[in-house]
Scaffold this motif. Structure first.
Motif, short mmCIF file in Angstrom:
data_model
loop_
_atom_site.label_atom_id
_atom_site.label_comp_id
_atom_site.label_asym_id
_atom_site.label_seq_id
_atom_site.Cartn_x
_atom_site.Cartn_y
_atom_site.Cartn_z
N TRP A 59 4.36 25.60 81.76
CA TRP A 59 4.80 24.20 81.61
C TRP A 59 5.55 24.01 80.31
O TRP A 59 6.39 23.10 80.19
CB TRP A 59 3.60 23.26 81.73
CG TRP A 59 2.96 23.42 83.06
CD1 TRP A 59 1.74 23.99 83.32
CD2 TRP A 59 3.54 23.08 84.34
NE1 TRP A 59 1.53 24.00 84.67
CE2 TRP A 59 2.60 23.46 85.31
CE3 TRP A 59 4.74 22.49 84.72
CZ2 TRP A 59 2.85 23.27 86.68
CZ3 TRP A 59 4.99 22.31 86.07
CH2 TRP A 59 4.05 22.68 87.03
N HIS A 60 5.26 24.85 79.33
CA HIS A 60 6.04 24.84 78.09
C HIS A 60 7.45 25.35 78.38
O HIS A 60 8.45 24.75 77.95
CB HIS A 60 5.32 25.72 77.06
CG HIS A 60 5.80 25.53 75.65
ND1 HIS A 60 5.26 26.21 74.59
CD2 HIS A 60 6.79 24.75 75.13
CE1 HIS A 60 5.88 25.85 73.48
NE2 HIS A 60 6.81 24.97 73.78
N ALA A 62 8.91 25.22 81.23
CA ALA A 62 9.56 24.18 82.04
C ALA A 62 10.06 23.03 81.16
O ALA A 62 11.16 22.52 81.35
CB ALA A 62 8.59 23.66 83.09
N ALA A 63 9.25 22.65 80.17
CA ALA A 63 9.63 21.54 79.29
C ALA A 63 10.83 21.93 78.41
O ALA A 63 11.76 21.14 78.21
CB ALA A 63 8.43 21.12 78.43
N LEU A 64 10.83 23.16 77.90
CA LEU A 64 11.97 23.62 77.10
C LEU A 64 13.23 23.74 77.96
O LEU A 64 14.34 23.45 77.50
CB LEU A 64 11.65 24.98 76.46
CG LEU A 64 10.64 24.93 75.32
CD1 LEU A 64 10.25 26.36 74.91
CD2 LEU A 64 11.20 24.18 74.11
N PHE B 30 6.48 13.16 73.54
CA PHE B 30 6.80 14.28 74.43
C PHE B 30 8.31 14.30 74.71
O PHE B 30 8.96 15.34 74.64
CB PHE B 30 6.03 14.15 75.75
CG PHE B 30 6.20 15.34 76.67
CD1 PHE B 30 5.26 16.36 76.69
CD2 PHE B 30 7.31 15.45 77.50
CE1 PHE B 30 5.42 17.47 77.53
CE2 PHE B 30 7.48 16.55 78.34
CZ PHE B 30 6.53 17.56 78.35
N GLU B 33 10.63 15.65 72.04
CA GLU B 33 10.64 17.11 71.90
C GLU B 33 11.24 17.82 73.12
O GLU B 33 11.91 18.84 72.97
CB GLU B 33 9.19 17.61 71.67
CG GLU B 33 9.13 19.09 71.31
CD GLU B 33 7.76 19.53 70.79
OE1 GLU B 33 6.84 18.69 70.68
OE2 GLU B 33 7.63 20.73 70.50
N PHE B 34 11.03 17.27 74.32
CA PHE B 34 11.35 18.06 75.51
C PHE B 34 12.29 17.39 76.52
O PHE B 34 12.83 18.07 77.39
CB PHE B 34 10.06 18.44 76.26
CG PHE B 34 9.14 19.32 75.48
CD1 PHE B 34 9.54 20.59 75.12
CD2 PHE B 34 7.88 18.88 75.10
CE1 PHE B 34 8.69 21.43 74.40
CE2 PHE B 34 7.02 19.71 74.38
CZ PHE B 34 7.43 20.98 74.03
N TRP B 59 7.91 16.15 83.37
CA TRP B 59 7.31 17.35 82.78
C TRP B 59 6.09 17.00 81.95
O TRP B 59 5.20 17.83 81.77
CB TRP B 59 8.36 18.13 81.99
CG TRP B 59 9.48 18.52 82.89
CD1 TRP B 59 10.74 18.00 82.89
CD2 TRP B 59 9.42 19.45 83.99
NE1 TRP B 59 11.47 18.57 83.92
CE2 TRP B 59 10.69 19.45 84.60
CE3 TRP B 59 8.42 20.27 84.52
CZ2 TRP B 59 10.98 20.25 85.71
CZ3 TRP B 59 8.71 21.07 85.63
CH2 TRP B 59 9.98 21.05 86.20
N ALA B 62 3.49 16.67 84.53
CA ALA B 62 3.10 18.03 84.97
C ALA B 62 2.19 18.69 83.94
O ALA B 62 1.20 19.34 84.28
CB ALA B 62 4.36 18.87 85.20
N ALA B 63 2.52 18.51 82.65
CA ALA B 63 1.71 19.13 81.59
C ALA B 63 0.32 18.50 81.53
O ALA B 63 -0.68 19.20 81.38
CB ALA B 63 2.45 19.00 80.25
N MET B 66 -1.77 19.80 84.27
CA MET B 66 -2.31 21.12 83.96
C MET B 66 -3.56 20.99 83.11
O MET B 66 -4.57 21.66 83.35
CB MET B 66 -1.26 21.96 83.23
CG MET B 66 -1.68 23.37 82.99
SD MET B 66 -1.90 24.28 84.56
CE MET B 66 -2.71 25.77 83.97
#
Lengths: 156, 156
Positions: A59-60, A62-64, B30, B33-34, B59, B62-63, B66
């Motif tokens: 998910w990191h 995906a976020a990047l 969030f 940053e993304f 995202w 989604a995070a 998780m």
């Protein structure tokens, strides 16, 4: 950078992003907040895991990837708004020090039947590391506005 | 909480999570940053967007999903490791103040042909808000280890 409307996209177009480097610190910070599992949090614990060494949460990655897309040259009018994905895979772990970039290919462009002011483009986005190995592959559907009639008259 | 091996899963099982509340501050943090797009960063800009008011990045949802899965009662041995998703959708935006929770249903359990020590379970995970509306639906494939022979003898 020019905003692109639905009419500006066609299958086969490709878009690229800049590059972003991911470090162990940010891998652990993301994991502590969103995916607190040993193989994303601690080098020693990761050795005994399926990953063999510290790996970023998918998910990191995906976020990047999203950030690279937003800052890349895709630039649909109205922003990058995903209706959803037909596929999302992480074929290879992301490790500390990896440098990621994104390539997207438009697969399909279609007008909406229910919403005459917008349409959907389907695109495959591949996130690559510094060795040009795919670390994420997605096939997503983006909502893109059609060019307003007034703009059509002015520009095209 | 007992760790579950491949043999402990079967189609039809359901798992649930606790609850997490999402606030405007964390939505903006969030996004900065993304997913730095106006409708995730700024209430006023969001009014003019497709979302109509501030909405969380998909995202981010989604995070958080998780995190809810990791802290929930799913608990596969070896952790929650996704091989990929067949589907990922955000049917409804997540707004400041929403309280999210997760329900997962096992759809399929299969042993790996190439890796006798592991298998894959396919599960549908739905993220719900406080009104029981789905804000994310995913169908994902998780890699789960088989029960080691020595443990099989001890525990059944």
């Amino acid at each position: 950078m020019t905003e692109r409307y639905l009419e500006d996209f066609e299958a086969g177009q490709t878009f690229r992003s800049g590059c972003i480097r991911i470090e162990a610190d940010s891998i652990k910070r993301f994991a502590a907040e969103f995916d607190p599992q040993p193989f994303h949090l601690d080098e020693r614990a990761a050795i005994k895991s399926m990953f063999g060494s510290l790996a970023a949460s998918g998910w990191h990655t995906a976020a990047l990837t999203m950030r690279l897309l937003v800052e890349g040259d895709f630039n649909p009018a109205g922003g990058i708004v995903g209706a959803g994905f037909d596929e999302l895979r992480w074929p290879r772990p992301v490790r500390p020090g990896d440098e990621l970039r994104v390539e997207s290919e438009v697969l399909e462009v279609r007008a909406s039947k229910s919403r005459p002011d917008q349409g959907v483009i389907k695109a495959r986005t591949t996130t690559l590391n510094q060795n040009n190995e795919a670390v994420q592959v997605s096939v997503g559907n983006l909502i893109v506005p059609r060019r307003p009639a007034s703009l059509g008259e002015l520009h095209g």
